[in-house]
Scaffold this motif. Structure first.
Motif, PDB file in Angstrom:
ATOM      1  N   VAL A  40       0.862  -1.188   0.000  1.00  0.00           N
ATOM      2  CA  VAL A  40       0.000   0.000   0.000  1.00  0.00           C
ATOM      3  C   VAL A  40       0.894   1.232   0.000  1.00  0.00           C
ATOM      4  O   VAL A  40       1.780   1.367   0.857  1.00  0.00           O
ATOM      5  CB  VAL A  40      -0.930   0.037   1.231  1.00  0.00           C
ATOM      6  N   TYR A  41       0.689   2.114  -0.978  1.00  0.00           N
ATOM      7  CA  TYR A  41       1.450   3.357  -1.085  1.00  0.00           C
ATOM      8  C   TYR A  41       0.582   4.529  -0.614  1.00  0.00           C
ATOM      9  O   TYR A  41      -0.648   4.530  -0.788  1.00  0.00           O
ATOM     10  CB  TYR A  41       1.858   3.629  -2.534  1.00  0.00           C
ATOM     11  N   GLY A  42       1.244   5.542  -0.059  1.00  0.00           N
ATOM     12  CA  GLY A  42       0.520   6.738   0.338  1.00  0.00           C
ATOM     13  C   GLY A  42       1.412   7.666   1.132  1.00  0.00           C
ATOM     14  O   GLY A  42       2.546   7.312   1.499  1.00  0.00           O
ATOM     15  N   GLY A  43       0.898   8.846   1.423  1.00  0.00           N
ATOM     16  CA  GLY A  43       1.600   9.753   2.301  1.00  0.00           C
ATOM     17  C   GLY A  43       1.565   9.223   3.724  1.00  0.00           C
ATOM     18  O   GLY A  43       0.749   8.369   4.073  1.00  0.00           O
ATOM     19  N   ALA A  44       2.458   9.739   4.566  1.00  0.00           N
ATOM     20  CA  ALA A  44       2.526   9.255   5.950  1.00  0.00           C
ATOM     21  C   ALA A  44       1.183   9.409   6.648  1.00  0.00           C
ATOM     22  O   ALA A  44       0.755   8.520   7.405  1.00  0.00           O
ATOM     23  CB  ALA A  44       3.620  10.012   6.699  1.00  0.00           C
ATOM     24  N   ARG A  45       0.485  10.532   6.393  1.00  0.00           N
ATOM     25  CA  ARG A  45      -0.827  10.761   7.030  1.00  0.00           C
ATOM     26  C   ARG A  45      -1.851   9.745   6.544  1.00  0.00           C
ATOM     27  O   ARG A  45      -2.654   9.234   7.335  1.00  0.00           O
ATOM     28  CB  ARG A  45      -1.292  12.183   6.729  1.00  0.00           C
ATOM     29  N   HIS A  46      -1.835   9.458   5.239  1.00  0.00           N
ATOM     30  CA  HIS A  46      -2.789   8.490   4.692  1.00  0.00           C
ATOM     31  C   HIS A  46      -2.565   7.104   5.299  1.00  0.00           C
ATOM     32  O   HIS A  46      -3.517   6.408   5.693  1.00  0.00           O
ATOM     33  CB  HIS A  46      -2.643   8.404   3.173  1.00  0.00           C
ATOM     34  N   LEU A  47      -1.311   6.695   5.363  1.00  0.00           N
ATOM     35  CA  LEU A  47      -1.009   5.373   5.906  1.00  0.00           C
ATOM     36  C   LEU A  47      -1.397   5.279   7.373  1.00  0.00           C
ATOM     37  O   LEU A  47      -1.861   4.222   7.844  1.00  0.00           O
ATOM     38  CB  LEU A  47       0.484   5.073   5.729  1.00  0.00           C
ATOM     39  N   GLU A  48      -1.225   6.369   8.088  1.00  0.00           N
ATOM     40  CA  GLU A  48      -1.597   6.375   9.511  1.00  0.00           C
ATOM     41  C   GLU A  48      -3.110   6.258   9.686  1.00  0.00           C
ATOM     42  O   GLU A  48      -3.598   5.559  10.588  1.00  0.00           O
ATOM     43  CB  GLU A  48      -1.087   7.652  10.168  1.00  0.00           C
ATOM     44  N   LEU A  49      -3.859   6.920   8.799  1.00  0.00           N
ATOM     45  CA  LEU A  49      -5.320   6.901   8.902  1.00  0.00           C
ATOM     46  C   LEU A  49      -5.888   5.493   8.759  1.00  0.00           C
ATOM     47  O   LEU A  49      -6.859   5.133   9.427  1.00  0.00           O
ATOM     48  CB  LEU A  49      -5.941   7.821   7.846  1.00  0.00           C
TER      49      LEU A  49
END
Length: 417
Positions: A40-49
């Motif tokens: 799963v790829y994403g920004g740090a905030r997205h991954l945290e969510l």
């Protein structure tokens, strides 16, 4: 009609738009895809969510982004999930990935964009508002849109951006504008506050924010009209400027079209390149100027007109033209009588492209007459006179006449047998 659809398994790349409510705002299918994805790829905030859903490898975007794109493309054909904010194709990662991955290989599950959420909170018809992404971009981009009565929804970069935009509005004479600051929309930290531009106070603004602007002027505001031939006084210049009436005729002859690139050779104040860029956001321009003081004015003018994307090349033509991207249109306002300039411009111009050259000196006029004689096109003499005071009376004072040569490069060149 043949069936051009693809089986779902061929859509190896899934783009999922997130809101600030995280997994709660996702469909069952979106949650299942995140949970089943090996990566799963994403920004740090997205991954945290969505961290509770991820069972595979979590990959935060690297800098520069190209490194992550290469990593992602190496997994082509395998299930991959990319997380984004809201609508991935509205100023999002989807626009970048679409340059590498065909639509037939993507499954996209968008959420409402920040612009849609803001319009819903404000009760603004989205089609009647101007939407701008200032995220990671200069706030000067807002300048051409500042007209009284206009409604603007701007996605900002960080917590400091709203205060910077408010200060810019105030400095430009739009201090009466009403600002609605919408922070962390859709999540538990959501907050909506109303301000006046000239009284804006930054109070622990959330980094995730959108600024809605109802533009109002103070009477002496810097408003950039939509038309070509802007007032000369709007530009910083030392007298080396294509005057407004001639500039309007020049832009008409250059005839900007979607996505085109202009070379402005001997740019002076940069007025031609700037008005070219103001015609449409898709346009690009390169200003070539040899005098350092004028080059600095071009930078200043580009910022003041909200077109910071103007590329400036400091140097003397034709040498300074070497290696530049091929232009769709060229304007020669200065230095056109110098050896090799006209030849280099004609050679560089794309087939079907337009070349417009203005001359006020007899030397440049001789060059234009020769070009017209050899290549055709059109030749126009532009005479402008203005009323000025003569003692206690008034009379017409003529400006220096301008000779303008316009030429369209043939699409094909016949070769002699």
């Amino acid at each position: 009609m043949s069936d051009t659809s693809f089986p779902l398994p061929m859509r190896w790349l899934t783009l999922i738009g997130l809101g600030e409510d995280g997994p709660a705002g996702l469909s069952d299918e979106a949650r299942q895809r995140v949970a089943a994805a090996p990566i799963v790829y994403g920004g740090a905030r997205h991954l945290e969510l969505v961290a509770p859903l991820i069972t595979g490898e979590a990959h935060s975007w690297l800098s520069p982004l190209d490194r992550s794109i290469e990593h992602l493309l190496a997994r082509r054909g395998q299930p991959v999930v990319v997380l984004a904010s809201g609508d991935p194709f509205w100023f999002g990662i989807g626009a970048t990935l679409s340059r590498f991955v065909p639509a037939a290989e993507m499954q996209v599950m968008p959420s409402p964009s920040a612009f849609s959420l803001a319009a819903a909170r404000l009760g603004w018809p989205l089609q009647e508002a101007t939407v701008l992404s200032l995220h990671g971009r200069p706030i000067d981009l807002i300048r051409p849109h500042l007209h009284p009565g206009r409604k603007i929804i701007a996605l900002t970069s960080d917590a400091g951006s709203p205060g910077q935009i408010a200060a810019l509005l105030t400095n430009l004479g739009f201090g009466r504008s009403k600002l609605t600051l919408l922070e962390a929309m859709g999540g538990p930290r959501e907050r909506v506050t109303i301000h006046k531009a000239d009284a804006f106070v930054s109070d622990a603004v959330d980094a995730l924010n959108v600024l809605a602007i109802e533009v109002a002027s103070d009477g002496a505001a810097r408003i950039i009209p939509y038309t070509s031939g802007l007032d000369d006084a709007l530009f910083s210049h030392d007298g080396q400027i294509t005057k407004r009436e001639v500039r309007a005729m020049t832009l008409s002859a250059l005839a900007p079209r979607h996505g085109e690139l202009l070379w402005d050779i001997g740019a002076g104040s940069g007025s031609i390149a700037i008005e070219w860029l103001l015609a449409d956001p898709s346009l690009r321009a390169i200003a070539v100027e040899a005098v350092p003081q004028r080059a600095e004015r071009i930078r200043e003018n580009a910022g003041n007109f909200g077109v910071p994307g103007l590329t400036l090349v400091e140097g003397t033509a034709p040498q300074a033209l070497m290696g530049l991207p091929q232009p769709d249109a060229i304007f020669i306002g200065g230095g056109g009588s110098e050896a090799g300039v006209m030849e280099a411009a004609k050679a560089a111009l794309k087939p079907g492209g337009r070349l417009v050259a203005n001359g006020v000196t007899t030397e440049m006029e001789a060059v234009l007459l020769a070009e017209y004689s050899s290549h055709g096109g059109s030749l126009t003499r532009i005479d402008i006179a203005r009323v000025t005071a003569i003692g206690t009376m008034h009379g017409w004072r003529p400006a220096m006449p301008v000779t303008q040569w316009c030429w369209t490069k043939p699409e094909t060149t016949e070769t002699a047998e």
